[in-house]
Design an enzyme around this catalytic site. Structure first.
Site, PDB file in Angstrom:
ATOM      1  N   ASP A  12       0.807  -1.223   0.000  1.00  0.00           N
ATOM      2  CA  ASP A  12       0.000   0.000   0.000  1.00  0.00           C
ATOM      3  C   ASP A  12       0.838   1.269   0.000  1.00  0.00           C
ATOM      4  O   ASP A  12       0.438   2.305   0.541  1.00  0.00           O
ATOM      5  CB  ASP A  12      -0.946   0.015   1.226  1.00  0.00           C
ATOM      6  N   LYS A  15       1.774   2.258  -5.104  1.00  0.00           N
ATOM      7  CA  LYS A  15       2.278   1.727  -6.382  1.00  0.00           C
ATOM      8  C   LYS A  15       1.338   2.090  -7.519  1.00  0.00           C
ATOM      9  O   LYS A  15       1.762   2.482  -8.602  1.00  0.00           O
ATOM     10  CB  LYS A  15       2.441   0.201  -6.291  1.00  0.00           C
ATOM     11  N   LYS A  17      -0.664   4.589  -7.911  1.00  0.00           N
ATOM     12  CA  LYS A  17      -0.551   5.990  -8.346  1.00  0.00           C
ATOM     13  C   LYS A  17       0.653   6.165  -9.282  1.00  0.00           C
ATOM     14  O   LYS A  17       0.554   6.824 -10.313  1.00  0.00           O
ATOM     15  CB  LYS A  17      -0.418   6.939  -7.150  1.00  0.00           C
ATOM     16  N   GLY A  39      -4.646  -4.178  -3.658  1.00  0.00           N
ATOM     17  CA  GLY A  39      -5.624  -3.114  -3.862  1.00  0.00           C
ATOM     18  C   GLY A  39      -4.845  -1.883  -4.263  1.00  0.00           C
ATOM     19  O   GLY A  39      -4.165  -1.287  -3.433  1.00  0.00           O
ATOM     20  N   HIS A  40      -4.861  -1.560  -5.543  1.00  0.00           N
ATOM     21  CA  HIS A  40      -4.078  -0.429  -6.045  1.00  0.00           C
ATOM     22  C   HIS A  40      -5.034   0.699  -6.410  1.00  0.00           C
ATOM     23  O   HIS A  40      -5.911   0.533  -7.254  1.00  0.00           O
ATOM     24  CB  HIS A  40      -3.244  -0.863  -7.257  1.00  0.00           C
ATOM     25  N   THR A  41      -4.841   1.851  -5.771  1.00  0.00           N
ATOM     26  CA  THR A  41      -5.756   2.967  -5.983  1.00  0.00           C
ATOM     27  C   THR A  41      -5.168   3.940  -6.990  1.00  0.00           C
ATOM     28  O   THR A  41      -4.003   4.308  -6.893  1.00  0.00           O
ATOM     29  CB  THR A  41      -5.982   3.737  -4.665  1.00  0.00           C
ATOM     30  N   GLN A 217       1.764  -6.272  -3.532  1.00  0.00           N
ATOM     31  CA  GLN A 217       2.318  -6.439  -2.185  1.00  0.00           C
ATOM     32  C   GLN A 217       3.655  -5.695  -2.137  1.00  0.00           C
ATOM     33  O   GLN A 217       3.811  -4.703  -2.813  1.00  0.00           O
ATOM     34  CB  GLN A 217       2.464  -7.920  -1.790  1.00  0.00           C
ATOM     35  N   THR A 232       3.068 -12.712   2.415  1.00  0.00           N
ATOM     36  CA  THR A 232       2.156 -13.288   1.439  1.00  0.00           C
ATOM     37  C   THR A 232       2.843 -14.502   0.814  1.00  0.00           C
ATOM     38  O   THR A 232       3.984 -14.822   1.159  1.00  0.00           O
ATOM     39  CB  THR A 232       1.711 -12.236   0.399  1.00  0.00           C
ATOM     40  N   GLY A 295     -10.593  -2.911   3.905  1.00  0.00           N
ATOM     41  CA  GLY A 295     -11.117  -1.826   4.740  1.00  0.00           C
ATOM     42  C   GLY A 295     -10.541  -1.813   6.151  1.00  0.00           C
ATOM     43  O   GLY A 295     -10.918  -0.982   6.977  1.00  0.00           O
ATOM     44  N   LEU A 325       4.034  12.274   1.373  1.00  0.00           N
ATOM     45  CA  LEU A 325       4.781  13.215   2.220  1.00  0.00           C
ATOM     46  C   LEU A 325       3.823  14.175   2.924  1.00  0.00           C
ATOM     47  O   LEU A 325       4.015  14.542   4.089  1.00  0.00           O
ATOM     48  CB  LEU A 325       5.776  14.002   1.351  1.00  0.00           C
ATOM     49  N   THR A 403       2.756  14.157  -3.175  1.00  0.00           N
ATOM     50  CA  THR A 403       2.206  15.088  -2.180  1.00  0.00           C
ATOM     51  C   THR A 403       0.677  15.102  -2.192  1.00  0.00           C
ATOM     52  O   THR A 403       0.059  16.029  -1.679  1.00  0.00           O
ATOM     53  CB  THR A 403       2.740  16.507  -2.452  1.00  0.00           C
TER      54      THR A 403
HETATM   55  P1  GDP Z   1      -0.808   0.452  -3.519  1.00  0.00           P
HETATM   56  O1  GDP Z   1      -1.416  -0.813  -3.060  1.00  0.00           O
HETATM   57  O2  GDP Z   1       0.665   0.481  -3.338  1.00  0.00           O
HETATM   58  O3  GDP Z   1      -1.189   0.818  -4.932  1.00  0.00           O
HETATM   59  O4  GDP Z   1      -1.390   1.587  -2.569  1.00  0.00           O
HETATM   60  P2  GDP Z   1      -2.937   1.758  -2.101  1.00  0.00           P
HETATM   61  O5  GDP Z   1      -3.729   2.245  -3.244  1.00  0.00           O
HETATM   62  O6  GDP Z   1      -3.418   0.528  -1.416  1.00  0.00           O
HETATM   63  O7  GDP Z   1      -2.791   2.834  -0.950  1.00  0.00           O
HETATM   64  C1  GDP Z   1      -2.283   4.101  -1.183  1.00  0.00           C
HETATM   65  C2  GDP Z   1      -3.357   5.147  -0.810  1.00  0.00           C
HETATM   66  O8  GDP Z   1      -2.760   6.417  -0.697  1.00  0.00           O
HETATM   67  C3  GDP Z   1      -4.435   5.293  -1.865  1.00  0.00           C
HETATM   68  O9  GDP Z   1      -5.646   5.615  -1.252  1.00  0.00           O
HETATM   69  C4  GDP Z   1      -3.913   6.462  -2.721  1.00  0.00           C
HETATM   70  O10 GDP Z   1      -4.947   7.151  -3.392  1.00  0.00           O
HETATM   71  C5  GDP Z   1      -3.288   7.316  -1.666  1.00  0.00           C
HETATM   72  N1  GDP Z   1      -2.143   8.128  -2.084  1.00  0.00           N
HETATM   73  C6  GDP Z   1      -1.162   7.810  -2.975  1.00  0.00           C
HETATM   74  N2  GDP Z   1      -0.212   8.770  -2.996  1.00  0.00           N
HETATM   75  C7  GDP Z   1      -0.602   9.714  -2.100  1.00  0.00           C
HETATM   76  C8  GDP Z   1      -0.026  10.928  -1.620  1.00  0.00           C
HETATM   77  O11 GDP Z   1       1.059  11.338  -2.024  1.00  0.00           O
HETATM   78  N3  GDP Z   1      -0.693  11.617  -0.664  1.00  0.00           N
HETATM   79  C9  GDP Z   1      -1.886  11.193  -0.169  1.00  0.00           C
HETATM   80  N4  GDP Z   1      -2.471  11.922   0.771  1.00  0.00           N
HETATM   81  N5  GDP Z   1      -2.467  10.048  -0.586  1.00  0.00           N
HETATM   82  C10 GDP Z   1      -1.835   9.300  -1.529  1.00  0.00           C
HETATM   83  P1  IMO Z   2      -0.931  -4.121  -2.293  1.00  0.00           P
HETATM   84  O1  IMO Z   2      -0.554  -4.673  -3.638  1.00  0.00           O
HETATM   85  C1  IMO Z   2      -0.811  -4.606   2.028  1.00  0.00           C
HETATM   86  C2  IMO Z   2      -0.837  -8.706   3.548  1.00  0.00           C
HETATM   87  C3  IMO Z   2      -2.045  -9.129   4.361  1.00  0.00           C
HETATM   88  C4  IMO Z   2      -1.402 -10.109   5.325  1.00  0.00           C
HETATM   89  C5  IMO Z   2      -0.359 -10.800   4.441  1.00  0.00           C
HETATM   90  C6  IMO Z   2      -0.831 -12.118   3.854  1.00  0.00           C
HETATM   91  O2  IMO Z   2      -2.211  -3.369  -2.294  1.00  0.00           O
HETATM   92  O3  IMO Z   2       0.200  -3.369  -1.677  1.00  0.00           O
HETATM   93  P2  IMO Z   2      -2.498 -12.741   1.877  1.00  0.00           P
HETATM   94  O4  IMO Z   2      -3.963 -12.463   1.701  1.00  0.00           O
HETATM   95  O5  IMO Z   2      -1.640 -12.193   0.795  1.00  0.00           O
HETATM   96  O6  IMO Z   2      -2.210 -14.181   2.153  1.00  0.00           O
HETATM   97  O7  IMO Z   2      -2.098 -11.958   3.240  1.00  0.00           O
HETATM   98  O8  IMO Z   2      -0.089  -9.899   3.383  1.00  0.00           O
HETATM   99  N1  IMO Z   2      -1.131  -8.172   2.206  1.00  0.00           N
HETATM  100  C7  IMO Z   2      -1.068  -6.879   1.902  1.00  0.00           C
HETATM  101  N2  IMO Z   2      -0.832  -5.795   2.663  1.00  0.00           N
HETATM  102  N3  IMO Z   2      -0.978  -4.466   0.700  1.00  0.00           N
HETATM  103  C8  IMO Z   2      -1.202  -5.533  -0.088  1.00  0.00           C
HETATM  104  O9  IMO Z   2      -1.246  -5.436  -1.436  1.00  0.00           O
HETATM  105  C9  IMO Z   2      -1.295  -6.807   0.504  1.00  0.00           C
HETATM  106  N4  IMO Z   2      -1.508  -8.049   0.042  1.00  0.00           N
HETATM  107  C10 IMO Z   2      -1.395  -8.870   1.088  1.00  0.00           C
HETATM  108  O10 IMO Z   2      -2.623  -8.034   5.015  1.00  0.00           O
HETATM  109  O11 IMO Z   2      -0.701  -9.403   6.309  1.00  0.00           O
HETATM  110 MG    MG Z   3      -2.882  -1.519  -1.751  1.00  0.00          MG
END
Ligand code: GDP
Ligand code: IMO
Ligand code: MG
Length: 414
Positions: A12, A15, A17, A39-41, A217, A232, A295, A325, A403
């Site tokens: 999280d 990535k 973005k 979960g990539h946002t 991950q 994972t 969630g 940041l 940012t």
């Molecule tokens: P990923 O799994 O690595 O793609 O990351 P996620 O999408 O799970 O989580 C990153 C969260 O931070 C998302 O809700 C993005 O929209 C948000 N986000 C990404 N870059 C920034 C940033 O620079 N500032 C803020 N405030 N939010 C960000």
């Molecule tokens: P992205 O790609 C954050 C974590 C789970 C748990 C461990 C094992 O969005 O960064 P699993 O269901 O893979 O067997 O769970 O890995 N986990 C993540 N944590 N971001 C993820 O993906 C994750 N995918 C798995 O929370 O601790």
């Molecule tokens: Mg994620």
């Protein structure tokens, strides 16, 4: 030319973005491991897209998106994501015939095992990831290409369920009825069949194009190099992306590591810089640190230079992006972990066993307003110092500073 984006912490990092930001430079975007645990946002023009199985290149109309052989695919989730995005993306989506399938029983096993582990639960996403990869390694898994011959696949699965009956009963996991299963498999074949190809060959044939591997991950969740068993079930690091796509190491051009300006973790397992006090709560609130997939509230804490350096080395990063940041705006002081204490002595490397380590911090001056800044010179002085401090410690250029969640809330340094 093949570039790679990889998470440097526990996931999280943002990535999605960065992949979306740079996707315009690429013809092909590839997912190579993990499944819908990711979960990539991506936020574009105020609209938020949460991608689980689809590569984050889908928002770039010109890119072809590939779900590589190393991914574990839960067909109903993929069908749902395609529907949400519009059937048009089918024209630009390929699924490896070698990618393993997650079936309902994998999900049920994942949940049942977590329950049995009690307080030692891993805190998985409950998506069946571990059980599906376990079957792959045990050589009893089912691959996406097998949807092409449903009778044969059904025979194989009937045998599989028979072989596992006792174990399934023990776990309280249902074995599907043959006719119901046939209907499901047929639906999946009808919805996805045209996209299932030998993606390895496709990638080789297109080596003259620009490709981007999108890691899911992150490094500290890697099955070999992460905080086992709280990881994972795939190799999340750069080398895993090659195995998971069939791209040879010599074709890898640039590796970009993604890290937050602080650290988060969702699920259980060691996290030396976790802040269980007010600072951690404040980061969670300001950073909206709640899982994109489940969630769940994310555990929050300070940036860990030791872990980041370990991750940069494992992945061979050429450059790094520091995300979110802005979330640290308004802190009077910010802490950075620069070493660990273990059994009374100090170490500066990431040990194989992280349970017993205590972080050694330095404190830096905080800053007020970095949110939405797009130029280095517009960043507050102390924010610049913070970035330069991390850059020096990890020995790798910090190319991007994010940012805000929007595509354009990014400082790109030369
Ligand atoms: P990923 O799994 O690595 O793609 O990351 P996620 O999408 O799970 O989580 C990153 C969260 O931070 C998302 O809700 C993005 O929209 C948000 N986000 C990404 N870059 C920034 C940033 O620079 N500032 C803020 N405030 N939010 C960000
Ligand atoms: P992205 O790609 C954050 C974590 C789970 C748990 C461990 C094992 O969005 O960064 P699993 O269901 O893979 O067997 O769970 O890995 N986990 C993540 N944590 N971001 C993820 O993906 C994750 N995918 C798995 O929370 O601790
Ligand atoms: Mg994620």
């Amino acid at each position: 030319m093949v570039d790679l984006i990889v998470g440097l912490q526990w996931g999280d990092e943002g990535k999605g973005k960065i992949v979306d930001l740079v996707a315009k430079n690429y013809d092909i975007v590839i997912r190579s491991q993990g499944g819908h645990n990711a979960g990539h946002t991506v936020v574009v023009d105020g609209k938020k897209y949460a991608l689980h199985l689809l590569p984050s290149g889908v928002l770039n109309p010109n890119a072809t998106n590939v779900i590589g052989n190393g991914v574990v695919v839960y067909p109903p989730q993929l069908i749902k994501e395609i529907k949400n995005f519009g059937q048009g993306i089918k024209e630009k989506l390929l699924i490896s015939d070698k990618a393993h399938m997650i079936l309902d029983h994998h999900i049920a096993i994942d949940k049942a095992r977590e329950k049995l582990r009690g307080k030692n639960a891993i805190g998985t996403t409950g998506r069946g990831i571990g059980p599906a990869y376990a079957d792959k390694i045990a050589r009893i898994g089912v691959r996406m290409g097998e949807l092409k011959n449903i009778d044969k696949l059904l025979n194989k699965l009937t045998h599989y369920y028979e072989m596992n009956r006792g174990y399934f009963e023990y776990l309280g996991v249902d074995i599907p009825k043959a006719e119901e299963l046939r209907e499901k498999l047929q639906e999946w074949r009808d919805e996805l069949g045209d996209m299932i190809v030998n993606t390895t060959n496709y990638l080789w044939e297109n080596m003259d194009k620009n490709m981007l591997l999108e890691g899911a991950q992150a490094t500290l969740l890697d099955i070999d190099h992460g905080t086992y068993p709280y990881v994972t079930s795939s190799n999340t690091i750069a080398s895993g992306a090659l195995t998971g796509s069939g791209i040879a190491p010599k074709n890898l051009n640039k590796v970009t590591g993604i890290a937050k300006a602080y650290t988060t973790r969702v699920g259980n397992g060691p996290f030396p810089t976790e802040d269980l006090g007010k600072a951690g709560d404040r980061i969670r609130e300001q950073g909206a640190e709640f899982g994109t997939t489940t969630g769940r509230p994310r555990r929050c804490g300070w940036f860990d230079v030791v872990a980041a350096k370990y991750a940069v080395t494992l992945n061979g990063c050429d450059e790094v992006a520091i995300m979110k940041l802005d979330v640290l705006d308004g802190f009077e002081k910010v802490k950075v972990c620069v070493g660990y204490e273990i059994d009374g002595s100090e170490i500066d490397y990431f040990p194989s066993e992280l349970d017993e380590v205590k972080p050694i911090y330095v404190e830096l001056e905080g800053w007020d307003k970095s949110a939405l800044v797009r130029k280095w010179e517009d960043l507050p002085k102390n924010a610049q110092k913070y970035i330069e401090f991390i850059e020096e410690k990890i020995g790798t250029k910090i190319k991007y500073i994010s940012t805000g969640a929007e595509r354009n809330a990014t400082v790109i340094r030369d």
